[in-house]
Design a protein around this motif. Structure first.
Motif, PDB file in Angstrom:
ATOM      1  N   ASN A  16      24.466  13.892 -33.919  1.00  0.00           N
ATOM      2  CA  ASN A  16      25.785  13.390 -33.523  1.00  0.00           C
ATOM      3  C   ASN A  16      26.141  12.172 -34.376  1.00  0.00           C
ATOM      4  OD1 ASN A  16      28.094  12.473 -32.298  1.00  0.00           O
ATOM      5  ND2 ASN A  16      27.134  11.998 -30.325  1.00  0.00           N
ATOM      6  N   ASP A  75      28.643  10.335 -34.521  1.00  0.00           N
ATOM      7  CA  ASP A  75      29.403   9.264 -33.852  1.00  0.00           C
ATOM      8  C   ASP A  75      28.563   8.442 -32.882  1.00  0.00           C
ATOM      9  OD1 ASP A  75      31.717  10.071 -35.137  1.00  0.00           O
ATOM     10  OD2 ASP A  75      32.167  11.567 -33.604  1.00  0.00           O
ATOM     11  N   LYS A  76      27.287   8.718 -32.833  1.00  0.00           N
ATOM     12  CA  LYS A  76      26.428   8.030 -31.860  1.00  0.00           C
ATOM     13  C   LYS A  76      26.451   6.518 -32.078  1.00  0.00           C
ATOM     14  CE  LYS A  76      22.857  10.231 -29.394  1.00  0.00           C
ATOM     15  NZ  LYS A  76      21.574  10.737 -29.208  1.00  0.00           N
ATOM     16  N   LYS A  92      28.702   4.247 -37.185  1.00  0.00           N
ATOM     17  CA  LYS A  92      30.124   3.933 -36.970  1.00  0.00           C
ATOM     18  C   LYS A  92      30.326   2.794 -35.978  1.00  0.00           C
ATOM     19  CE  LYS A  92      31.778   8.410 -38.412  1.00  0.00           C
ATOM     20  NZ  LYS A  92      32.253   9.731 -38.007  1.00  0.00           N
ATOM     21  N   THR A  93      29.502   2.748 -34.958  1.00  0.00           N
ATOM     22  CA  THR A  93      29.658   1.695 -33.946  1.00  0.00           C
ATOM     23  C   THR A  93      28.327   0.982 -33.711  1.00  0.00           C
ATOM     24  OG1 THR A  93      31.248   3.162 -32.872  1.00  0.00           O
ATOM     25  CG2 THR A  93      30.572   1.221 -31.635  1.00  0.00           C
TER      26      THR A  93
END
Lengths: 146, 150
Positions: free
Chosen positions: B93, B95-96, B130-131
């Motif tokens: 994933n 976007d994890k 991303k985060t």
């Protein structure tokens, strides 16, 4: 004939100083161009990192010493010490109210306890700050090998 | 008898110019400081009315403890092991989000070294995290309070 008479010829020693003024003016121009007012002069040992981004000009500064003493500056005036966590929140809220997109720079000593940094981060989150920079020095291969 | 006009010579006295310049140089040299103007940046999420809920199983939990020990998803790891582990999770994933938690008794340097490592992900594992979330102690306690843990 003069040699025979034993008279030594005088050599006048002098330093050429006509270009001194030019050099001095060049130095002045250099200093004027590179001079920037440092709003926070707290002496801290910054941590070293590989990733580093340039801090925007006129950013607000929050410095944290090894002992946890916090000083704040909005980027316009010299930094002042604050007594409590609430004062940091008030300071940050005032800065954000004036300039919502203002960047905050945390200049913390690498050996300070994380709880001091945590309190400042919490204050900035409460004040709805948007961008934060953690000031650091450039890491080199020598630092990694140590 | 012819009157002779007296000539007035006009000139600017530049003898003290060098002295003034030297004084200015001394002033700039004393007051200028080579300061660090770079650092690690991170953006805080914009304030919205609806708070996005991140479940623990949806994120990667990086926990920096006192003494610089690191646990990722509860497993003790060295600095070299963190990014390969995160890469394996991001492949499932991309976007994890990564949650970087630090104990209050750990040093600031312990935390920033891990944060620096996470920011190097594009260079080291070819994938961007991303985060990266850095929750504060108050936020962590609020989450625990939601689950009824004191």
């Amino acid at each position: 004939m003069s040699l025979l008479r034993g008279r030594a010829r005088k050599v006048e020693a002098s330093i050429f100083t006509a270009s001194m003024a030019d050099i001095v003016f060049l130095l002045i121009v250099f200093f004027v161009l590179t001079y920037n007012v440092q709003v926070d002069r707290t002496q801290v040992n910054l941590p070293k990192t590989w990733v580093r981004k340039t801090v925007p000009k006129n950013a607000a500064y929050i410095s944290i010493t090894k002992d946890g003493v916090i000083r704040v500056s909005s980027g316009k005036e010299m930094s002042l010490p604050v007594g409590s966590d609430e004062e940091v929140v008030t300071f940050a809220s005032n800065v954000v109210a004036e300039t919502p997109n203002k960047a905050f720079v945390i200049k913390a000593d690498k050996d300070t306890k994380y709880e001091h940094v945590d309190k400042v981060l919490d204050a900035l989150k409460q004040a709805k700050a948007r961008v934060i920079y953690l000031l650091s020095e450039q890491k080199t291969q020598d630092d990694t090998n140590q | 008898m012819k009157l002779e006009k007296r000539k007035i010579e006009s000139e600017i006295f530049t003898g003290s110019m060098a002295d003034i310049s030297f004084l200015l140089i001394i002033y700039f040299m004393v007051t200028s400081v080579f300061s660090a103007t770079r650092g690690l940046d991170f953006a805080l999420p914009k304030q919205t009315n609806t708070t996005p809920e991140i479940k623990q199983e949806d994120s990667i939990d990086v926990h920096v403890m006192q003494g610089g020990q690191i646990k990722v998803d509860g497993k003790p790891m060295t600095m070299d092991q963190i990014l390969p582990y995160i890469a394996s999770k991001l492949k499932q994933n991309p976007d994890k989000p990564v949650i970087l938690r630090t104990d209050p008794d750990a040093t600031y340097n312990d935390m920033i070294q891990v944060f620096d490592l996470l920011r190097q992900a594009p260079d080291k594992i070819g994938m961007e995290i991303k985060t990266i979330s850095i929750p504060t102690q108050r936020e962590i306690q609020n989450v625990w309070a939601l689950f009824g843990v004191q």
